[in-house]
Design a protein around this motif. Sequence first.
Motif, PDB file in Angstrom:
ATOM      1  N   LEU A 121       6.994 -37.845  39.634  1.00 26.02           N
ATOM      2  CA  LEU A 121       6.947 -38.590  38.377  1.00 26.02           C
ATOM      3  C   LEU A 121       5.588 -38.513  37.691  1.00 26.02           C
ATOM      4  N   PRO A 165      11.249 -30.422  38.488  1.00 22.25           N
ATOM      5  CA  PRO A 165      12.546 -30.231  37.827  1.00 22.25           C
ATOM      6  C   PRO A 165      12.508 -29.105  36.800  1.00 22.25           C
ATOM      7  N   LYS A 166      13.655 -28.464  36.613  1.00 20.78           N
ATOM      8  CA  LYS A 166      13.833 -27.469  35.561  1.00 20.78           C
ATOM      9  C   LYS A 166      15.114 -27.806  34.803  1.00 20.78           C
ATOM     10  N   ASN A 167      15.026 -27.770  33.488  1.00 15.16           N
ATOM     11  CA  ASN A 167      16.154 -28.081  32.606  1.00 15.16           C
ATOM     12  C   ASN A 167      16.664 -29.507  32.789  1.00 15.16           C
ATOM     13  N   ARG A 168      15.790 -30.383  33.234  1.00 15.31           N
ATOM     14  CA  ARG A 168      16.061 -31.820  33.304  1.00 15.31           C
ATOM     15  C   ARG A 168      14.726 -32.527  33.460  1.00 15.31           C
ATOM     16  N   SER A 169      14.731 -33.820  33.278  1.00 17.67           N
ATOM     17  CA  SER A 169      13.489 -34.582  33.371  1.00 17.67           C
ATOM     18  C   SER A 169      13.168 -34.917  34.824  1.00 17.67           C
ATOM     19  N   ALA A 170      11.917 -35.285  35.058  1.00 21.32           N
ATOM     20  CA  ALA A 170      11.518 -35.736  36.391  1.00 21.32           C
ATOM     21  C   ALA A 170      12.316 -36.972  36.793  1.00 21.32           C
ATOM     22  N   GLU A 171      12.562 -37.837  35.822  1.00 16.46           N
ATOM     23  CA  GLU A 171      13.333 -39.058  36.105  1.00 16.46           C
ATOM     24  C   GLU A 171      14.753 -38.718  36.547  1.00 16.46           C
ATOM     25  N   ASP A 172      15.367 -37.731  35.901  1.00 16.39           N
ATOM     26  CA  ASP A 172      16.727 -37.337  36.280  1.00 16.39           C
ATOM     27  C   ASP A 172      16.758 -36.701  37.670  1.00 16.39           C
ATOM     28  N   GLN A 216       2.548 -33.141  35.689  1.00 13.19           N
ATOM     29  CA  GLN A 216       2.580 -32.751  34.282  1.00 13.19           C
ATOM     30  C   GLN A 216       3.630 -31.681  33.997  1.00 13.19           C
TER      31      GLN A 216
END
Length: 205
Positions: free
Chosen positions: A110, A131-138, A113
Motif C-alpha cells: 500500500l 499490482p498490474k492493471n488494478r490498484s494496490a487496494e484491490d 509508488q
Amino acid sequence: MRILPTLFLFLPSILAWSGSDISRRAFFQSSGAAVFLGATAPANAVGGQIRYGDESIMVQKEHGTSAAPVQSDLLYGVDKQLADRICNYNRRFAELGGYFQKTSFEDTVLNAQGPITFYDSVTGKPLFVAPKNRSAEDFVKESRKHGWPSFRDDEVVWENVRVLRNSGETVSLDGTHLGHNLPDGKGNRYCINLVSIAGKPTGSV
C-alpha cells in the motif's frame, strides 16, 4: 467453461499447513476445478497466458525439491523455518490463511509508488510483479478475501514460473513450491504462500 467462485469459499479453513490429510492439491483434484487453458508467453515478459510444466521440475534435489535452502534474511518478516518447509519439503500444504496479514506485506504494497516485484525465497529470481492493471487496494482486498496473496495472469513472470497441469500446483522452474492456481469467475488466480515469494533479488544476498 463456467467457474463458480463459491467453489473456493472454504479454502482458508481447510488448506492451512497442519497434520490434516486435506490439502490444496487434494481439494483441487477432487473438486474438478479446471485450469484456464493458455499458450506460451514471451521470455522475460511479465504477464501473458499460463505456461505449464511437468513433474520433472519437482524431483528431489540437494535440498528437498530445491538445490538450496531459503535465503537467510527473508523479507516481510516471514518465518525462515516455515518458509524452508513449505518451499522445499512440501507439495500439499500452505501457510495459515491470513498469515500475510501478520507481516509487513500489506504496508509494503500500500505504501509503494508502483508495482512490487516478488522474488523466489530460494533463488532470488523474480516470480510476480503486482499490482498490474488494478490498484494496490484491490490487490490487498482480493488477497484478504482468499487468505493468501492472490495474483493474476498479468502479474506472473512466466520465464520463472510454471503450473503443473494435473494438479494446478504453481512452482518455480527451480523447484520452489509456491501455491496453486485456483481459477474463479475472473480467470486464473494464483494463490501463493508469502513465505515462498519473500526473497531478495539475485545479487543482493
